[in-house]
Scaffold this motif. Structure first.
Motif, PDB file in Angstrom:
ATOM      1  N   VAL A 231       0.847  -1.195   0.000  1.00  0.00           N
ATOM      2  CA  VAL A 231       0.000   0.000   0.000  1.00  0.00           C
ATOM      3  C   VAL A 231       0.884   1.246   0.000  1.00  0.00           C
ATOM      4  O   VAL A 231       2.005   1.235   0.523  1.00  0.00           O
ATOM      5  N   ILE A 232       0.369   2.325  -0.583  1.00  0.00           N
ATOM      6  CA  ILE A 232       1.086   3.601  -0.595  1.00  0.00           C
ATOM      7  C   ILE A 232       0.280   4.673   0.123  1.00  0.00           C
ATOM      8  O   ILE A 232      -0.955   4.608   0.185  1.00  0.00           O
ATOM      9  N   LEU A 233       0.971   5.626   0.712  1.00  0.00           N
ATOM     10  CA  LEU A 233       0.377   6.887   1.151  1.00  0.00           C
ATOM     11  C   LEU A 233       0.961   7.941   0.214  1.00  0.00           C
ATOM     12  O   LEU A 233       2.123   8.306   0.334  1.00  0.00           O
ATOM     13  N   THR A 234       0.188   8.417  -0.747  1.00  0.00           N
ATOM     14  CA  THR A 234       0.756   9.258  -1.805  1.00  0.00           C
ATOM     15  C   THR A 234       1.119  10.660  -1.332  1.00  0.00           C
ATOM     16  O   THR A 234       1.967  11.312  -1.944  1.00  0.00           O
ATOM     17  N   HIS A 235       0.490  11.135  -0.258  1.00  0.00           N
ATOM     18  CA  HIS A 235       0.806  12.467   0.255  1.00  0.00           C
ATOM     19  C   HIS A 235       0.359  12.560   1.708  1.00  0.00           C
ATOM     20  O   HIS A 235      -0.755  12.931   2.006  1.00  0.00           O
ATOM     21  N   SER A 236       1.270  12.227   2.608  1.00  0.00           N
ATOM     22  CA  SER A 236       0.964  12.205   4.035  1.00  0.00           C
ATOM     23  C   SER A 236       2.167  12.700   4.829  1.00  0.00           C
ATOM     24  O   SER A 236       3.267  12.836   4.298  1.00  0.00           O
ATOM     25  N   GLY A 237       1.941  12.953   6.134  1.00  0.00           N
ATOM     26  CA  GLY A 237       3.001  13.406   7.023  1.00  0.00           C
ATOM     27  C   GLY A 237       3.112  12.528   8.250  1.00  0.00           C
ATOM     28  O   GLY A 237       2.458  11.486   8.356  1.00  0.00           O
ATOM     29  N   CYS A 238       3.922  12.970   9.191  1.00  0.00           N
ATOM     30  CA  CYS A 238       4.250  12.170  10.375  1.00  0.00           C
ATOM     31  C   CYS A 238       3.604  12.761  11.626  1.00  0.00           C
ATOM     32  O   CYS A 238       3.867  13.911  11.998  1.00  0.00           O
ATOM     33  N   LYS A 239       2.789  11.971  12.273  1.00  0.00           N
ATOM     34  CA  LYS A 239       2.065  12.423  13.461  1.00  0.00           C
ATOM     35  C   LYS A 239       3.010  12.742  14.614  1.00  0.00           C
ATOM     36  O   LYS A 239       2.708  13.590  15.460  1.00  0.00           O
ATOM     37  N   ALA A 240       4.161  12.072  14.677  1.00  0.00           N
ATOM     38  CA  ALA A 240       5.117  12.336  15.752  1.00  0.00           C
ATOM     39  C   ALA A 240       5.729  13.728  15.637  1.00  0.00           C
ATOM     40  O   ALA A 240       6.161  14.305  16.638  1.00  0.00           O
ATOM     41  N   VAL A 241       5.752  14.279  14.434  1.00  0.00           N
ATOM     42  CA  VAL A 241       6.285  15.620  14.221  1.00  0.00           C
ATOM     43  C   VAL A 241       5.198  16.663  14.449  1.00  0.00           C
ATOM     44  O   VAL A 241       5.427  17.693  15.084  1.00  0.00           O
ATOM     45  N   ASN A 243       0.884  16.514  15.322  1.00  0.00           N
ATOM     46  CA  ASN A 243      -0.264  15.644  15.570  1.00  0.00           C
ATOM     47  C   ASN A 243      -1.508  16.175  14.858  1.00  0.00           C
ATOM     48  O   ASN A 243      -2.274  16.954  15.409  1.00  0.00           O
ATOM     49  N   HIS A 244      -1.674  15.727  13.622  1.00  0.00           N
ATOM     50  CA  HIS A 244      -2.851  16.072  12.825  1.00  0.00           C
ATOM     51  C   HIS A 244      -3.500  14.776  12.355  1.00  0.00           C
ATOM     52  O   HIS A 244      -2.798  13.806  12.066  1.00  0.00           O
ATOM     53  N   PRO A 245      -4.837  14.726  12.274  1.00  0.00           N
ATOM     54  CA  PRO A 245      -5.500  13.478  11.855  1.00  0.00           C
ATOM     55  C   PRO A 245      -5.045  12.950  10.498  1.00  0.00           C
ATOM     56  O   PRO A 245      -5.109  11.749  10.250  1.00  0.00           O
ATOM     57  N   TYR A 271      -0.743  20.624   7.678  1.00  0.00           N
ATOM     58  CA  TYR A 271      -0.442  19.273   8.148  1.00  0.00           C
ATOM     59  C   TYR A 271       0.966  19.177   8.728  1.00  0.00           C
ATOM     60  O   TYR A 271       1.302  18.187   9.381  1.00  0.00           O
ATOM     61  N   LEU A 272       1.777  20.200   8.453  1.00  0.00           N
ATOM     62  CA  LEU A 272       3.167  20.179   8.914  1.00  0.00           C
ATOM     63  C   LEU A 272       3.359  20.890  10.240  1.00  0.00           C
ATOM     64  O   LEU A 272       4.201  20.502  11.050  1.00  0.00           O
ATOM     65  N   ILE A 273       2.596  21.976  10.461  1.00  0.00           N
ATOM     66  CA  ILE A 273       2.714  22.769  11.686  1.00  0.00           C
ATOM     67  C   ILE A 273       1.314  23.147  12.166  1.00  0.00           C
ATOM     68  O   ILE A 273       0.338  23.052  11.418  1.00  0.00           O
ATOM     69  N   GLY A 274       1.243  23.610  13.401  1.00  0.00           N
ATOM     70  CA  GLY A 274      -0.027  24.060  13.948  1.00  0.00           C
ATOM     71  C   GLY A 274      -0.459  25.386  13.351  1.00  0.00           C
ATOM     72  O   GLY A 274       0.361  26.289  13.164  1.00  0.00           O
TER      73      GLY A 274
END
Length: 404
Positions: A231-241, A243-245, A271-274
């Motif tokens: 499976v691929i996530l074509t455009h996602s980020g890291c929740k540890a960096v 915390n966005h759904p 999705y990258l910063i608050g």
């Protein structure tokens, strides 16, 4: 003594890598020698706009667009997955049919762009096509689906999109649909619906790679468990960096990697910063969008006016914007957690992506420059830029061949 020599050799190798990347010309030359693909380009949304042409150099400031041929050349982007995106609408037969028709027409517009500019672009239907197309001096056009809403009433419609050229398909977008839960909606199915599970089986049968971006964590878990191919996530980020759904936690990134899958890191600011909520700004933007209507039908003059009004709203109600450093924080974290065999690039240009320092296609090469400076090798970059996603395509192609 042996340990000292080994440590010294490692340090010298690292310094050599940094020295190479310290020279932008050397980094740029290395980047130009790579096969570079972005797995999520929303540029087809511009293809139907009056007067908009892929060969013209556009401007983020003037018309909001971030991908075109001149800037692809300038930034060293060989191509990627051009998305057939459909907003989630009412879940009625009539609305779904309208979404189906609009999505098929968007696919036709992608074909028309390639046909019109056949000396610059070529459609890719198999993983091996990418290298062949680049060798011809052309840009690579793979096709993907963002949001399965156009197929909610009939999963067999995926075969129609496959025939159009689609090789990656997501399931949900900002809202739940009849296939799956969205990451940004209240759980309805707790993952995939029964129809969504049929969709997974159909994708595997056809040789379509499944995309978990925008879908809920439970959907990703079930895609990994049920899909016969990675499976691929074509455009996602890291929740540890941050915390966005929409972002993915480390445990799921590891599970994705363990199953052979790949996370392609995006550059979508919120999705990258608050970003603090501003109801007045939201209301002003909603009013502007309602007045402007669909961007697909805007003339260039209308688009310029829209951009001017949007800048005025930005000036009156400023919000923090992520930077290239914020993007690299997510990319480096994904690489640390998943490893270079399971990470790639999916910026989300023309779909809301873009950050300060990485705001259109002319900036792609900067990613290679930074990765080289951080000690990654040419071989690592080759995997990140295209090797990993092409591996997934080949796995889907092989599974299809076996199932016949």
């Amino acid at each position: 003594m042996t340990r000292f020599l080994l440590a010294t050799s490692a340090a010298l190798a690292l310094l050599a890598g940094h020295a190479q990347a310290a020279d932008p010309a050397a980094a740029r030359k290395l980047h130009e020698g790579l096969l570079t693909l972005d797995t999520h380009l929303d540029t087809p949304a511009n293809f139907g706009r009056p007067g908009w042409d892929m060969l013209d150099r556009h401007s983020v400031d003037k018309d909001g667009s971030q991908i075109d041929y001149p800037r692809m050349v300038e930034g060293g982007l060989d191509g990627g997955f051009f998305a057939i995106f459909t907003n989630q609408g009412p879940r009625t037969p009539e609305a779904t049919r309208a979404a189906r028709d609009a999505a098929i027409m968007r696919g036709v517009e992608i074909h028309e762009m390639v046909a019109k500019h056949g000396d610059k672009f070529a459609l890719a239907l198999k993983a091996d096509d990418a290298e062949r197309i680049v060798a011809q001096g052309k840009r690579v056009v793979f096709m993907s689906v963002e949001n399965s809403y156009p197929m909610d009433g009939d999963v067999s419609l995926l075969s129609t999109f496959y025939a159009l050229g689609v090789r990656i398909s997501g399931l949900a977008h900002f809202k739940n649909n009849d296939m799956a839960d969205s990451a940004t909606d209240t759980p309805e199915w707790h993952g995939l619906s029964p129809l969504g599970k049929q969709f997974v089986a159909e994708a595997n049968r056809l040789g379509v790679v499944l995309d978990g971006s925008h879908s809920s964590d439970e959907v990703l878990d079930q895609l990994i468990a049920l899909s016969k191919t990675p499976v691929i996530l074509t455009h996602s980020g890291c929740k540890a960096v941050f915390n966005h759904p929409r972002n993915v936690d480390d445990a799921r990134i590891r599970a994705l990697a363990a199953s052979g899958g790949v996370i392609q890191v995006d550059a979508y600011s919120s999705y990258l910063i608050g970003t603090p909520k501003n109801p007045e700004r939201d209301a002003a933007m909603a009013a502007l969008r309602a007045k402007a209507g669909s961007r697909a039908t805007m003339s260039e003059a209308d688009r310029a006016g829209f951009m001017a009004e949007m800048k005025a709203i930005d000036a009156k109600y400023p919000v923090p914007k992520a930077t290239f450093e914020d993007f690299m924080n997510h990319l480096n974290h994904a690489l640390k957690v998943a490893g270079v065999d399971h990470v790639g690039i999916g910026i989300d240009f023309d779909g809301g992506g873009g950050v300060t320092g990485l705001n259109d296609a002319s900036d792609y090469w900067k990613i290679s420059e930074r990765l080289l400076a951080e000690g990654y090798t040419r071989e690592d970059l080759a995997k990140i830029w295209s090797g990993n996603v092409l591996r997934l395509l080949r796995a889907a192609e092989a599974a299809k061949a076996v199932s016949r």
